[in-house]
Design an enzyme around this catalytic site. Structure first.
Site, PDB file in Angstrom:
ATOM      1  N   ASN A 180      -7.333   2.529   9.990  1.00  0.00           N
ATOM      2  CA  ASN A 180      -5.843   1.676  10.103  1.00  0.00           C
ATOM      3  C   ASN A 180      -5.867   1.802  12.226  1.00  0.00           C
ATOM      4  O   ASN A 180      -7.104   3.127  12.299  1.00  0.00           O
ATOM      5  CB  ASN A 180      -6.061   3.300  10.737  1.00  0.00           C
ATOM      6  CG  ASN A 180      -5.350   3.661   8.419  1.00  0.00           C
ATOM      7  OD1 ASN A 180      -5.740   2.961   7.460  1.00  0.00           O
ATOM      8  ND2 ASN A 180      -4.761   4.826   8.602  1.00  0.00           N
ATOM      9  N   ARG A 213       0.787  -1.433   0.193  1.00  0.00           N
ATOM     10  CA  ARG A 213      -0.381  -0.164  -0.183  1.00  0.00           C
ATOM     11  C   ARG A 213       0.716   1.447  -0.192  1.00  0.00           C
ATOM     12  O   ARG A 213       1.701   0.947   1.105  1.00  0.00           O
ATOM     13  CB  ARG A 213      -0.655  -0.536   1.017  1.00  0.00           C
ATOM     14  CG  ARG A 213      -1.277   1.338   1.394  1.00  0.00           C
ATOM     15  CD  ARG A 213      -2.677   1.064   2.930  1.00  0.00           C
ATOM     16  NE  ARG A 213      -2.805   2.541   2.634  1.00  0.00           N
ATOM     17  CZ  ARG A 213      -3.230   3.181   3.061  1.00  0.00           C
ATOM     18  NH1 ARG A 213      -3.000   2.946   4.861  1.00  0.00           N
ATOM     19  NH2 ARG A 213      -3.636   4.861   3.765  1.00  0.00           N
ATOM     20  N   GLU A 233      -3.758  -0.370   8.444  1.00  0.00           N
ATOM     21  CA  GLU A 233      -2.541   0.179   9.270  1.00  0.00           C
ATOM     22  C   GLU A 233      -2.506  -0.412  10.921  1.00  0.00           C
ATOM     23  O   GLU A 233      -3.251   0.055  10.773  1.00  0.00           O
ATOM     24  CB  GLU A 233      -1.999   2.336   8.841  1.00  0.00           C
ATOM     25  CG  GLU A 233      -1.443   2.327   7.585  1.00  0.00           C
ATOM     26  CD  GLU A 233      -1.864   4.005   8.022  1.00  0.00           C
ATOM     27  OE1 GLU A 233      -1.408   4.284   9.011  1.00  0.00           O
ATOM     28  OE2 GLU A 233      -2.189   5.287   6.821  1.00  0.00           O
ATOM     29  N   GLU A 245      -7.210   8.583   5.778  1.00  0.00           N
ATOM     30  CA  GLU A 245      -8.200   9.478   7.473  1.00  0.00           C
ATOM     31  C   GLU A 245      -7.830  10.491   7.718  1.00  0.00           C
ATOM     32  O   GLU A 245      -7.193  11.932   7.864  1.00  0.00           O
ATOM     33  CB  GLU A 245      -6.764   9.060   8.781  1.00  0.00           C
ATOM     34  CG  GLU A 245      -5.898   7.428   8.932  1.00  0.00           C
ATOM     35  CD  GLU A 245      -4.916   7.523   9.935  1.00  0.00           C
ATOM     36  OE1 GLU A 245      -4.518   8.908  10.356  1.00  0.00           O
ATOM     37  OE2 GLU A 245      -4.599   6.394   9.953  1.00  0.00           O
TER      38      GLU A 245
HETATM   39  C1  BGC Z   1      -1.028   8.193   8.579  1.00  0.00           C
HETATM   40  C2  BGC Z   1      -0.034   7.446   9.056  1.00  0.00           C
HETATM   41  C3  BGC Z   1       1.405   7.633  10.130  1.00  0.00           C
HETATM   42  C4  BGC Z   1       0.868   7.061  10.502  1.00  0.00           C
HETATM   43  C5  BGC Z   1       1.455   6.887  12.318  1.00  0.00           C
HETATM   44  C6  BGC Z   1      -1.722   7.292  10.748  1.00  0.00           C
HETATM   45  O1  BGC Z   1      -1.822   8.325  10.652  1.00  0.00           O
HETATM   46  O2  BGC Z   1      -1.913   6.949   8.646  1.00  0.00           O
HETATM   47  O3  BGC Z   1       0.461   8.635   8.011  1.00  0.00           O
HETATM   48  O4  BGC Z   1       2.649   7.660   9.392  1.00  0.00           O
HETATM   49  O5  BGC Z   1      -0.295   7.292  11.230  1.00  0.00           O
HETATM   50  O6  BGC Z   1       1.256   8.527  13.091  1.00  0.00           O
END
Ligand code: BGC
Length: 440
Positions: A281, A82, A353, A160
């Site tokens: 995420n 991704r 994520e 997000e």
């Molecule tokens: C985001 C990433 C970020 C990760 C860690 C997520 O909110 O999509 O871009 O690096 O968290 O903070």
């Protein structure tokens, strides 16, 4: 000599389960001079915005080193990668050619490309307060789908929108640095509209397997007192349900719709355009109580006094370098809660994520974090939640937004002090590689 932590193999997930890692364009690509500016370039140029004073002008220089990075993905043995497509780069001469080369390289290495079409790096000339930005996004998405759709078979519209609204437009901690507080709500609505229009644009271009990457975490009331419970409910509406209800139920949480601009009822029909899967995420739960009338330090942020809630410390759990509590069981809770709330309206879930920031190459804590969360995910699957994939944030240490390069989320260490930006796989990389091999 590097110690290797021995853990039991990761549990078996249903056939076809997708294992991957995630990154985003602004955080890794660099080559800022080879594209038009984004809101993040303007933001990081202002003194004091990024803690270590750094910018992402070079970052991991993945734009030039993508072959090396794809080789790392292949070595890791993941099914999918991704990454995000930078809208400002696509607007620039030769920009789409880069993604064309990247997608070819991934396909050649047997790694499925899963692009996110917006991960916060809005062209500097645009503004999410403007409704028209949603239509412009759909036009850009059509151009990308036209070019890459013959090889890309899985798409993510937005990353997000909640954080981009809250951090970028309400609190001013991220680009574009606005502090509009509740005046930022149109930004949420316009991004959700952009998502719906993008789903339509992708389908019109013949694309399938479309999802979004929304951030979610359980909100725990600080106590059972009605004041704490109400404050937690408010926070949950603002950070979680505002972004999932319109997509999955076709309406905003009670009281929110009236605060949004435009013909919200008509827009909701676009926003609720069915997706093929729903990306989550997940990092940590949040404990929320009644307002305490003071500023609050929270996950690297200073929340102003005067909010209708306060964020409290979650005690009794290890914390990452960011100070985020490590609570794997909250992932199970989140997913079973989603199924309860959305029932048959919930499409299959993909964890887009999950990860943690820790220093060092011998990163046993990261192994423990990932191992714990993968097991928690498996418990949700056993409880009947339809989960189809899991992506670790992140492949590489990278530009962690307002934290600069201080927080390291990578399975691969990047030496930012060294002009060569040497990549060194961490112990967690070897752990995940071995775990994925064992599964096969
Ligand atoms: C985001 C990433 C970020 C990760 C860690 C997520 O909110 O999509 O871009 O690096 O968290 O903070």
């Amino acid at each position: 000599m590097i110690r290797r932590m021995v853990t039991n193999p990761i549990p078996q997930f249903p056939a076809g389960f997708l294992w991957g890692v995630s990154t985003s364009a602004h955080q890794i690509e660099g080559a800022a001079g080879e594209r038009e500016p984004s809101v993040w370039d303007a933001f990081t140029a202002e003194p004091g915005r990024v803690k270590d004073g750094s910018t992402a002008a070079v970052a991991c220089d993945s734009y030039h080193r993508y072959r090396e990075d794809v080789a790392l993905l292949a070595g890791l043995g993941v099914d999918a990668y991704r990454f995000s497509i930078s809208w400002p780069r696509v607007n620039s001469p030769g920009g789409l050619d880069y993604y064309d080369r990247l997608v070819d390289e991934l396909c050649g290495a047997g790694v499925r490309p899963v692009p996110t079409l917006f991960h916060w790096d809005l062209p500097a000339s645009l503004d999410w307060l403007e409704r028209d930005t949603a239509s412009r996004f759909a036009e850009y998405v059509s151009v990308v789908a036209e070019r890459l759709g013959d090889r890309v078979t899985k798409w993510i519209t937005l990353n997000e929108p909640a954080e981009h609204t809250l951090l970028g437009h309400a609190l001013g901690a991220h680009a574009p640095g606005r502090r509009l507080m509740f005046g930022a709500l149109p930004v949420a609505h316009h991004q959700l509209l952009a998502h719906g229009l993008a789903v339509r644009a992708l389908r019109a271009a013949g694309a399938a397997d479309i999802g979004i990457a929304n951030s979610h975490g359980p909100t725990w009331p600080a106590s059972r007192s009605p004041e704490d419970v109400d404050a937690a409910e408010f926070y949950d509406v603002l950070l979680n349900r505002l972004f999932s209800d319109p997509l999955l139920l076709g309406h905003y949480p009670e009281g929110i719709g009236a605060l949004l601009p435009g013909d919200v009822e008509a827009d909701l029909k676009v926003i609720a355009e069915p997706v093929d899967w729903y990306g989550i995420n997940y990092y940590a739960p949040v404990k929320v109580g009644a307002p305490q009338g003071t500023e609050i330090e929270f996950g690297g942020l200073t929340l102003p006094a005067g909010l209708p809630f306060s964020v409290r410390e979650i005690e009794g759990h290890p914390v990452t370098d960011f100070g985020w509590p490590v609570v794997p069981e909250a992932l199970t809770e989140l997913l079973t809660g989603f199924r309860e709330r959305y029932g048959d309206r919930l499409p299959p879930i993909v964890i887009t994520e999950n990860g943690c920031s820790y220093e060092g190459v011998d990163d046993q804590e990261r192994i423990a974090y990932l191992d714990g969360h993968i097991r928690a995910l498996h418990r949700a699957v056993e409880a009947g939640v339809d989960v189809r994939g899991y992506f670790v944030w992140s492949l590489l240490d990278n530009f962690e937004w307002a934290e600069g390069y201080a927080q390291r989320f990578g399975l691969v260490h990047v030496d930012f002090e060294d002009g060569a930006l040497a990549r060194t796989p961490k112990v967690s990389y070897a752990w995940l590689r071995d775990a994925l091999r064992a599964r096969r």
